[in-house]
Design a protein around this motif. Structure first.
Motif, PDB file in Angstrom:
ATOM      1  N   ASN A 151     -92.929 -20.523  32.616  1.00  0.00           N
ATOM      2  CA  ASN A 151     -94.075 -19.652  32.744  1.00  0.00           C
ATOM      3  C   ASN A 151     -94.133 -18.622  31.622  1.00  0.00           C
ATOM      4  O   ASN A 151     -95.187 -18.119  31.275  1.00  0.00           O
ATOM      5  CB  ASN A 151     -93.988 -18.946  34.096  1.00  0.00           C
ATOM      6  N   ALA A 152     -92.972 -18.298  31.063  1.00  0.00           N
ATOM      7  CA  ALA A 152     -92.937 -17.268  30.029  1.00  0.00           C
ATOM      8  C   ALA A 152     -93.273 -17.814  28.647  1.00  0.00           C
ATOM      9  O   ALA A 152     -93.409 -17.044  27.706  1.00  0.00           O
ATOM     10  CB  ALA A 152     -91.554 -16.617  30.010  1.00  0.00           C
ATOM     11  N   VAL A 153     -93.411 -19.109  28.520  1.00  0.00           N
ATOM     12  CA  VAL A 153     -93.787 -19.656  27.210  1.00  0.00           C
ATOM     13  C   VAL A 153     -95.232 -19.260  26.928  1.00  0.00           C
ATOM     14  O   VAL A 153     -96.097 -19.452  27.776  1.00  0.00           O
ATOM     15  CB  VAL A 153     -93.639 -21.186  27.201  1.00  0.00           C
ATOM     16  N   PRO A 154     -95.515 -18.672  25.755  1.00  0.00           N
ATOM     17  CA  PRO A 154     -96.852 -18.157  25.511  1.00  0.00           C
ATOM     18  C   PRO A 154     -97.925 -19.247  25.600  1.00  0.00           C
ATOM     19  O   PRO A 154     -97.718 -20.381  25.177  1.00  0.00           O
ATOM     20  CB  PRO A 154     -96.773 -17.614  24.089  1.00  0.00           C
ATOM     21  N   GLN A 155     -99.061 -18.852  26.153  1.00  0.00           N
ATOM     22  CA  GLN A 155    -100.163 -19.774  26.324  1.00  0.00           C
ATOM     23  C   GLN A 155    -100.643 -20.324  24.985  1.00  0.00           C
ATOM     24  O   GLN A 155    -101.099 -21.462  24.901  1.00  0.00           O
ATOM     25  CB  GLN A 155    -101.298 -19.058  27.061  1.00  0.00           C
ATOM     26  N   SER A 156    -100.510 -19.524  23.927  1.00  0.00           N
ATOM     27  CA  SER A 156    -101.062 -19.982  22.649  1.00  0.00           C
ATOM     28  C   SER A 156    -100.401 -21.279  22.195  1.00  0.00           C
ATOM     29  O   SER A 156    -101.034 -22.096  21.525  1.00  0.00           O
ATOM     30  CB  SER A 156    -100.883 -18.895  21.594  1.00  0.00           C
ATOM     31  N   LEU A 157     -99.146 -21.474  22.575  1.00  0.00           N
ATOM     32  CA  LEU A 157     -98.488 -22.723  22.191  1.00  0.00           C
ATOM     33  C   LEU A 157     -99.118 -23.907  22.914  1.00  0.00           C
ATOM     34  O   LEU A 157     -99.343 -24.967  22.338  1.00  0.00           O
ATOM     35  CB  LEU A 157     -97.002 -22.673  22.524  1.00  0.00           C
ATOM     36  N   ARG A 158     -99.403 -23.705  24.181  1.00  0.00           N
ATOM     37  CA  ARG A 158    -100.049 -24.783  24.922  1.00  0.00           C
ATOM     38  C   ARG A 158    -101.415 -25.063  24.313  1.00  0.00           C
ATOM     39  O   ARG A 158    -101.792 -26.216  24.086  1.00  0.00           O
ATOM     40  CB  ARG A 158    -100.230 -24.391  26.388  1.00  0.00           C
ATOM     41  N   ASP A 159    -102.149 -23.975  24.027  1.00  0.00           N
ATOM     42  CA  ASP A 159    -103.472 -24.149  23.445  1.00  0.00           C
ATOM     43  C   ASP A 159    -103.382 -24.955  22.162  1.00  0.00           C
ATOM     44  O   ASP A 159    -104.191 -25.848  21.917  1.00  0.00           O
ATOM     45  CB  ASP A 159    -104.103 -22.787  23.160  1.00  0.00           C
ATOM     46  N   GLY A 160    -102.397 -24.638  21.343  1.00  0.00           N
ATOM     47  CA  GLY A 160    -102.233 -25.355  20.095  1.00  0.00           C
ATOM     48  C   GLY A 160    -102.096 -26.838  20.336  1.00  0.00           C
ATOM     49  O   GLY A 160    -102.702 -27.659  19.645  1.00  0.00           O
ATOM     50  N   SER A 161    -101.340 -27.176  21.352  1.00  0.00           N
ATOM     51  CA  SER A 161    -101.123 -28.591  21.622  1.00  0.00           C
ATOM     52  C   SER A 161    -102.356 -29.250  22.231  1.00  0.00           C
ATOM     53  O   SER A 161    -102.768 -30.334  21.813  1.00  0.00           O
ATOM     54  CB  SER A 161     -99.922 -28.728  22.552  1.00  0.00           C
ATOM     55  N   TYR A 162    -102.970 -28.580  23.195  1.00  0.00           N
ATOM     56  CA  TYR A 162    -104.188 -29.153  23.783  1.00  0.00           C
ATOM     57  C   TYR A 162    -105.236 -29.359  22.707  1.00  0.00           C
ATOM     58  O   TYR A 162    -105.972 -30.348  22.713  1.00  0.00           O
ATOM     59  CB  TYR A 162    -104.761 -28.232  24.867  1.00  0.00           C
TER      60      TYR A 162
END
Ligand SMILES: Nc1ncnc2c1ncn2[C@@H]1O[C@H](COP(=O)(O)OP(=O)(O)OP(=O)(O)O)[C@@H](O)[C@H]1O
Ligand SMILES: Nc1ncnc2c1ncn2[C@@H]1O[C@H](COP(=O)(O)OP(=O)(O)OP(=O)(O)O)[C@@H](O)[C@H]1O
Ligand SMILES: [Mg+2]
Ligand SMILES: [Mg+2]
Ligand SMILES: O=P([O-])([O-])[O-]
Lengths: 490, 440, 265, 323, 265
Positions: free
Chosen positions: A366-377
């Motif tokens: 949960n602490a992994v920043p959302q921006s990383l997920r966004d980058g991947s999506y």
């Protein structure tokens, strides 16, 4: 003055010091906070710390030292003749202490005057009677020596108490003044307070080291003792674990190999259950589940960590074991003879460990920043690809920590092993056979019937020590892995 | 920049028709999600199975069979009883006599004798003696008593003992069951909610009716206060130092490995350490919740430190930079920004660590909290920490080992209480954790 | 359109605020800053320009010791502020950073409310006596950061829920709320529209009256507009450092010339 | 400290708890604290020294060993009063509805559980899988025995009084000696138990054995007499050498498998710790430890020589004879 | 200096790639995009301009459904790509995003090596048959992202250790490595120096030959240079959408005019 009062007073001085320090610092700049080096509260805290910490330290040291000193002095004054045969100075001292307490009680209950208690010498029976009247426990036969010593003890304790109160309060006040003198604009109050805080943090961290030292110390002497009785080579490389009773000529075979193997095997099975279930639960909770599901499922899973292990043990014995037998036993595959087996214990232990993996990993993921997920999506990755290739690697250190914690717990567990895997040490590859672990044997050897200076009992310490070293090795390896594959975000 | 044309753009595809590769990827996505869901469901299913079996096995502990009877004890009987070595037995005898008389008077159609009634009764002498010693004014007057029946009678009422399976023994004979039925009809014995179980302390092995978990709940409570009060601040402080302030070198690596390794130390070893340090060296009292709490603190610390460190590591460095950039000290940056963001992980560590501590028996074995320990409630805080007491898991463990199967029910009942205690204890942490959870 | 300025005014010789000598910075083995000497004057705006990756941010972060937070980063050489070596062991980096504020290249608001983002600095530095004071500071900072109008109705919404440019201005507002003596701004206008850029430039100009401002920018125009001094970095070297007008009209180094005419990158 | 502190054997714990409860209810002394943790652990703490922070009484399900007495003495614990409280019968029982295990002899047990047995005069690896294979009177059921693990003192009794006896009776011991072993080695080898899973060690309590028997209809388990008597509706007991275990047959010594239970008192603490002597004499009083007392009611085999023991306590006779 | 371009070329009527109708976006209660209609043509560069916080990023994120990841964000209205409604239930956002690539406003490299950052997309989409293929793709993407020279010696160093502008170019390279049909770029040049900016603009121009590109920019000059169509957003409204030349020379709405002349912000 009772201890609570003294403590309260010191804290009160600290609190007043805090307020004064604050105002004094403020007034040194005529109320202009900006001219102060630090926030006013830091000046206050500086005063409070200076008055409380030395005073409390002295208080603690005093509390530890005074009884030792007083007992030492009083006890050395008791003539040897007053110590009955078979008894010891220590026991007489406890009688002395009881007399002192009895006198206190009698004075409090009013059956004695203070001066009588302090000086009565003549009539032992009268003293005893008065103490009994006050419902105090008394020695069967009070001797003049003991009474004198008791009175001496009482007097010294009382003096010590007054002295302590005086010293502690004086220190607190002095500390407060020292802090107050410093409370002017240029003083670097924040730095001072932070330095103290840091010392406290370091102290907390050292506790872990101290614990380790303590554990090693409490194991190492007995381990040494064990190795003087039993050849180390046979212990480390022996493949049979068959303790027998020392009365019978010490024919025990105490090889650790089957126990280590059992530990390893059962832990692997447990992790094979807990890690996938826990990790997938964590992933589901943090990445897929809605807030409601998460709010309910996560604490529910955590209950699994709180169910007493005896319940798991019985669950293994009564439910999982028979179930496995019905599948892998005679009527099924024929691999399993009875319900107690590595598999039974491993599976049940795995269930217990699920929350260790799931909850901790969930927080870290949960602490992994959302921006990383966004980058991947944004690159057209699916959620699962994102999780596997971006989120999990970023959360790796935390996840490894969680798994290590689960593994540690698996290694340290006994009840499930005893009930689920049995008590027989065996070296076999078949996971459907009964085996046992180092920890289970540590417990059973420690709580057993064998004589306490026999190798059969002392082996528990050697087992503990070996386990300690082995897990240390595993942890170093894990640290190395984490260092190697860690992906630090931002 | 020329070679763009060498690579013709991929064929335009409709978004509504999913190409083969995407189909495969989506399938794997669906599978992955399903694994997650299955994992949770498996976890919850296990929980449900365990919960159901715990509740099923534990509910009998919450009811008991009692005798409701009026008793008149004369001054003479009182004095006679007080002269005996086993005074309680004399009180029990008086009760049996009066019950026999009453039954005869009521003309009960079942054959019975004093021994049969004795078999049906729990150990009641202690209660009677305590009552009359506390209320000497009641001597000679009729007093209404509600006293426990024996565990076998309990078993008969909740279906565990039946006429078919019962084997005559000195504990109960088949014919006694007729008497039980008669007494039940006469309204002398009936089932009631077992308050004793919730409030009382442990009892001896031949007195299941008097056994309760209450005192050990108090013991666990004081232990948990110690554990929470020490392990949370110390654990968090240690983690903060190691993660944020300690220089990164071999020595801190050593500490880090060490802490992880402490988590793998079997809990009984902490018991050995606790015995040596707290009892033998520091002379703290045996069997005291304070000592238990200290030992469990040492055991819980690694869990809290490991989870706190992981949580601190997960806070992005940009947050620290932001705070330092406006002139916050490192200490301020940590306490104002990093720590709140790491809070969920810290609380999880606390929840799990405390759960573990609450259910642990092995180390308590060595510092004397297992056995026949909890007999009185402490008066006040200091006694609560220092007086000999048991703890819930230790109580459960001893009950589970006792021969009379009535204690087996109590053990399960105790587990229910323990879980309720656990949930209550965790609820604050869980709510707090939800407040702190956020993404950035 | 950028008129109401004090630009042409005092480029007179004010005293030196920051002086760096022989600064070297390494990231592990990478040599990111190579022997840089620079003197930054008080009450002046100094612009750092140079191609991406040349070390501007790295050097900027040396000036308030933000590089301390990067494990692998090593700094050598002397950096003096008001004549005091900031890498001296007696220097408290905290005080240093309170004096030398910073706006980071990537906006990094705290995951707190907008209000708290701004109020944090003043709170820890004790700049406000009470809540009302603080409110005043917050409003003033947000106004100077040219973002007040956009956020005045949502002061208690999280700062992370703002648009990119809004976050950037929030960070500017946060940095000036503590009233530092030196303000380091790493591309403060990169995500801003021209109007907002103009407002920020106005702010910089205004700050210059009292403070020293260092700004990293990729916009030559911006450098020319707001700065009095310009430093041109290239591959970790400080190639040229001079009056802005001089740099843009008559650079000495051929590399500078190529860069400002758009030939090297 | 104003209460008596007791630690030690988990076998003695039930009896000690009955006494402690009654002691608290019937006297004005506080209820003693009785810790469990094993005979060895209890004696270890007992021998740590004299003084307030050590325990007063150690329960043990075996006699204190000479080595332990020595260790005690080194720590200043010299005057120890040994009190035998009675006997613990050890019985063989199986599921009520299981096969008819009603009578065993040590030979049966040896044949069933030894790793090597004598078949047709030769010592061979144990070939038996069913009881009926070596004794036609026994049921044709799979051999599955739950025996006390090596941590338990009961194991020692089981080995000595059952397995060793069987070893001699079946001639296996002789066969071993004939095979070239020394007498001592053969005696040791006699005590071994097969490791192919038919003899299962139980490190836990009798409740665990009971649970295993309930899960395993063919299983036969080793229990304490008290435990068996409390669970007669679930278990049926077998005779040993034709003798039915009961308090009487054990007290008279007819039933062979039993062991004495003890507690040890620090004489030095008597008079210092209030209630210590009273507790010890209360324990062995006729009203408690006698055949009509609650201890016997629970399953303790009363000591036929109880009067002697009462005298030991009241005269504070220490081990080794001294007063 | 920005010469080698195809700019003046084909502004002829190509087919519509994306068409949005009545799009409304809410963040909780905030109405961020108000009833926007827009048609984005294929093989065209469309620029979104507008003051900071007007909703450009928000609208951009609607076009590949990146807003799905924000819990509080709700999107209404129709957005069609190649005539297909992307908010249709049958549409797989994953496929959509593979087709519609995105460069985010804040550079967000993965905490992996530079190589893996680029290779990530091609790997998941199976664009490379083998390692050599992948190497080719990585190199080509980095070259097109104008960052190859700076990183070619440290391909296996973490992408997070790059400078701000380098990270931005890395993200551009990462986005084009998967060869999307539509590329959404949110201020791709904000942290770039003029040379790097020129290289990226060149890239955009080149991409336009085959793809449709949408770029958010604060630089009017850049919009004028690279785009054929320009949309002007203001306070969540699409104020004007027309040919770039038209917008910059002869805007219809007074607000547009004020913005491009620098009067409203
Ligand atoms: N996650 C969010 N939660 C709440 N409000 C948001 C969120 N993201 C953006 N907003 C608000 O929506 C509006 C539009 O934001 P958007 O990011 O689209 O602006 P923008 O045009 O990209 O601005 P900029 O040029 O500064 O990047 C702004 O007022 C912003 O504060
Ligand atoms: N944390 C880091 N670890 C390793 N190398 C780094 C790190 N930060 C920066 N670098 C390297 O140091 C050099 C200078 O970086 P810096 O961030 O100072 O560039 P910059 O001038 O600010 O560029 P930009 O305009 O793109 O922000 C670059 O080559 C960069 O890759
Ligand atoms: Mg930079
Ligand atoms: Mg934006
Ligand atoms: O606990 P025991 O020593 O009797 O096995």
């Amino acid at each position: 003055m009772s201890l609570i009062w003294l403590l309260g007073l010191v804290l009160a001085i600290a609190a007043v010091g805090y307020a004064l320090g604050r105002t004094r610092a403020l007034s040194s700049t005529n109320g202009d906070i900006r001219k102060l080096h630090s926030l006013p509260s830091y000046y206050g805290a500086n005063v409070a710390l200076k008055s409380a910490i030395p005073a409390l330290l002295v208080l603690v040291v005093w509390l530890v030292a005074q009884p030792l000193i007083v007992s030492g002095v009083v006890s050395s004054d008791i003539p040897d003749s007053a110590i009955p045969e078979g008894s010891s100075r220590g026991l007489v001292m406890s009688e002395v202490k009881r007399v002192a307490a009895g006198l206190d009680g009698a004075v409090a209950a009013g059956t004695m005057s203070a001066s009588y208690a302090a000086s009565a010498q003549a009539d032992m029976d009268d003293v005893t009677k008065r103490m009994r009247d006050a419902q105090q426990i008394t020695p069967e036969a009070l001797t003049p020596e003991i009474l004198t010593a008791g009175q001496r003890f009482r007097a010294m304790v009382a003096q010590g108490k007054w002295a302590m109160t005086a010293v502690v309060l004086a220190l607190a006040v002095a500390g407060a003044f020292w802090g107050l003198r410093e409370s002017h604009a240029e003083f670097r109050a924040r730095n001072t307070v932070e330095r103290v805080t840091k010392v406290l943090l370091i102290a907390a961290a050292s506790l872990a080291i101290l614990t380790t030292v303590g554990i090693v110390l409490s194991l190492v002497f007995n381990t040494y003792e064990f190795f003087t009785m039993y050849p180390p080579l046979e212990f480390f490389f022996g493949t049979t674990w068959a303790p027998s009773f020392s009365g019978r000529g010490g024919s025990s075979e105490l090889g650790i190999v089957p126990l280590l193997w059992g530990t390893f095997y059962i832990s692997i099975v447990a992790l094979a259950v807990a890690v996938p279930i826990g990790l997938f639960s964590a992933i589901y909770l943090s990445e897929y589940a809605g807030p409601k599901v998460r709010a309910i499922a996560k604490p529910l899973l955590e209950v699994l960590a709180g169910i007493p292990t005896i319940v798991y043990g019985l669950f293994a014995l009564l439910t999982v074991g028979p179930l496995l037998v019905s599948i892998f036993g005679k009527d099924g595959f024929g691999w399993m003879q009875s319900g107690t087996a590595v598999m039974t214990a491993g599976i049940v232990m795995g269930i217990m460990l699920i929350p260790f993996v799931s909850s901790l990993s969930d927080d870290i993921i949960n602490a992994v920043p959302q921006s990383l997920r966004d980058g991947s999506y944004g690159l057209g990755a699916t959620k699962s690809e994102t999780i596997k290739q971006v989120v999990l690697p970023a959360a790796l250190p935390g996840i490894v920590g969680a798994i290590l914690l689960a593994a540690s717990r698996a290694i340290g567990e006994t009840m499930i092993v005893v009930l689920g895997a049995g008590a027989a040490a065996r070296l076999s590859l078949n996971p459907f056979e009964a085996m046992t672990t180092v920890t289970a044997k540590i417990v059973s050897q420690l709580t057993g019937d064998t004589d306490f200076s026999s190798p059969e009992m002392l082996v528990a310490f050697a087992l503990g020590m070996t386990l300690f070293v082995v897990t240390l090795g595993l942890n170093i390896f894990a640290l190395y892995i984490v260092r190697k594959y860690r992906e630090q975000y931002e | 920049m020329t070679d763009a044309t060498n690579n013709p753009p991929r064929h335009k595809t409709s978004l509504h028709t999913v190409d083969a590769r995407t189909k495969r990827r989506n399938a794997s996505e669906a599978r992955f999600k399903m694994y997650g869901m299955t994992a949770i469901l498996i976890g919850l299913a296990f929980l449900a199975i365990l919960a159901v079996s715990i509740i099923r096995a534990g509910t009998p502990a919450f009811t008991r069979t009692v005798f409701d009877m009026e008793l008149t004890l004369t001054q003479a009987e009182f004095e006679a009883a007080e002269k005996q070595l086993m005074k309680t037995k004399a009180y029990q005898a008086v009760f049996i006599d009066q019950l026999s008389a009453k039954l005869t008077e009521q003309n009960v159609q079942v054959a019975f004798d004093g021994k049969a009634i004795d078999r049906l009764l729990g150990k009641i002498g202690g209660d009677l003696r305590a009552h009359y010693r506390a209320n000497p004014g009641d001597l000679g007057k009729p007093v209404q008593f509600t006293l426990p029946a024996s565990s076998r009678v309990d078993g008969y009422f909740n279906g565990k003992v039946t006429r078919d399976t019962l084997v005559d023994s000195r504990f109960l004979e088949v014919s006694d069951l007729d008497l039980v039925d008669a007494l039940h009809e006469a309204g002398i014995i009936h089932s009631a909610f077992n308050w004793t179980f919730i409030t009382a302390a442990d009892s001896s092995v031949d007195n299941p009716g008097g056994a309760g978990i209450g005192a050990s709940v108090v013991g666990s409570f004081f232990m948990m206060i110690v554990v929470l009060g020490l392990s949370l601040p110390i654990g968090v402080a240690a983690s903060i130092y190691l993660e944020e302030f300690a220089p990164k070198n071999r020595f801190t690596d050593l500490i880090e490995v060490n802490i992880a390794n402490l988590a793998a130390v079997p809990s009984i070893v902490f018991g050995i350490l606790g015995l040596a340090v707290f009892i033998q060296f520091m002379h703290l009292p045996n069997s005291a919740p304070l000592v238990g709490g200290l030992v469990l603190t040492l055991m819980t610390l690694p869990t809290i430190i490991i989870s706190t460190r992981a949580a601190l590591k997960a806070v992005p460095p940009s947050i620290r930079d932001a705070a330092l950039g406006v002139g916050a000290s490192k200490m301020q940056a940590v306490f104002h920004h990093v720590l709140p963001l790491a809070m969920p992980g810290i609380l999880t560590g606390t929840i799990i660590g405390l759960a573990q501590a609450l259910g642990e028996t092995a180390p308590l074995l060595l510092i004397g909290m297992v056995g026949f320990v909890a007999r009185e409630y402490p008066d006040g805080l200091a006694e609560g920490f220092l007086n000999a007491n048991s703890a819930m898991p230790a109580q459960i463990y001893t009950w589970a080992a006792r021969a009379d199967s009535a204690f087996y029910d109590k053990a399960w009942g105790g587990i229910i209480i323990l879980l309720i205690f656990l949930l209550t204890m965790n609820i604050i942490a869980i709510l707090l954790r939800r407040r702190f959870e956020r993404r950035w | 359109m950028y008129d109401a300025r004090h630009t042409e005014a005092q480029v007179d010789q004010t005293e030196t605020k920051i002086s760096a000598k022989g600064v070297q910075v390494y990231y592990g083995d990478t040599h990111a800053i190579k022997d840089v000497d620079v003197e930054i004057a008080d009450k002046t705006v100094t612009a750092f320009i140079g191609p991406s990756g040349c070390g501007k941010s790295t050097f900027l972060r040396c000036l308030n010791r933000m590089n301390d937070t990067i494990d692998i980063c090593r700094v050598q050489g002397d950096i003096l502020i008001d004549g005091e070596d900031i890498y001296d062991r007696r220097v408290d980096p905290v005080q240093l950073r309170a004096k030398v504020g910073m706006v980071f290249q990537k906006p990094n608001p705290f995951p707190k409310s907008i209000y708290d983002n701004i109020a944090y600095g003043p709170r820890i530095h004790g700049l406000a006596k009470n809540k009302a004071d603080l409110d005043v500071i917050v409003e003033k900072s947000l106004r100077r950061g040219a973002i007040w109008n956009e956020v005045k109705d949502r002061l208690h919404a999280p700062g992370t829920g703002l648009s990119g440019g809004q976050q950037q201005r929030l960070c500017i507002a946060r940095a000036i709320a503590t009233e530092p003596e030196v303000l380091l701004m790493d591309e403060p206008c990169s995500a801003l529209d021209p109007i907002a850029t103009a407002q920020v430039e106005e702010l910089i100009d205004e700050l210059r009256l009292d403070y020293s401002v260092v700004i990293v920018t990729h916009s030559m125009q911006q450098a020319a507009r707001v700065s009095q001094k310009t430093a041109f970095f290239h591959l970790g070297n400080l190639v040229e450092f001079d009056d802005t007008t001089k740099i843009f009209t008559n650079p000495e180094d051929p590399r500078t010339e190529s860069y400002i005419t758009g030939r090297i990158g | 400290r104003d209460n008596v502190q007791v630690a030690g054997s988990s076998t003695v714990l039930p009896y000690a708890s009955i006494v402690a409860e009654a002691f608290g209810e019937n006297t004005d002394f506080p209820t003693p604290v009785v810790e469990s943790g094993g005979s060895s652990a209890g004696l270890k703490r007992f021998c740590e020294g004299v003084g307030e922070n050590t325990i007063d009484v150690a329960n043990a399900s075996r006699k204190i060993k000479d080595k332990e007495i020595k260790a005690c003495a080194e720590n200043g614990v010299t005057d120890i009063i040994e009190v035998r409280i009675g006997y613990d019968g050890i019985v063989f029982a199986s599921q009520q509805n299981g096969p008819a295990y009603t009578a065993f002899t040590p030979s049966d047990m040896f044949n069933a559980l030894a790793p090597k047995v004598v078949v047709d005069g030769a010592l061979v690896d144990n070939p038996y899988t069913q009881w009926s294979e070596f004794n036609a009177d026994l049921p044709a059921a799979d051999i599955m025995a739950f025996i006390p693990g090596t941590k338990h003192g009961t194991r020692e009794v089981f080995e000595e009084k059952v397995i060793a006896a069987g070893c001699e009776a079946t001639g296996a011991m002789q066969a071993m000696i004939d095979g070239g072993m020394s007498h001592d080695d053969a005696e040791d080898a006699c005590l071994a138990v097969r490791t192919d899973g038919r003899a299962v060690d139980i490190d836990g309590d009798y409740t665990e054995t009971l649970a295993r028997i309930e899960a395993n209809p063919n299983g036969i388990g080793v229990f304490g007499l008290a435990f068996f008597e409390n669970n007669q509706d679930k278990l049926k007991v077998a005779t040993m050498d034709g003798v039915m275990p009961s308090t009487e047959s054990i007290a008279t010594g007819e039933y062979p498998v039993s062991r004495p239970l003890f507690f040890y008192v620090k004489k030095a603490h008597i008079g210092v710790v209030p209630g210590l002597k009273e507790y010890a004499s209360f324990f062995v009083a006729d009203e408690l430890a006698g055949p009509e007392g609650p201890l016997a009611a629970y399953g303790l085999v009363s000591d036929p020589e109880l009067a002697k023991i009462q005298a030991v306590v009241s005269d504070e006779v220490t081990m080794g004879g001294g007063m």
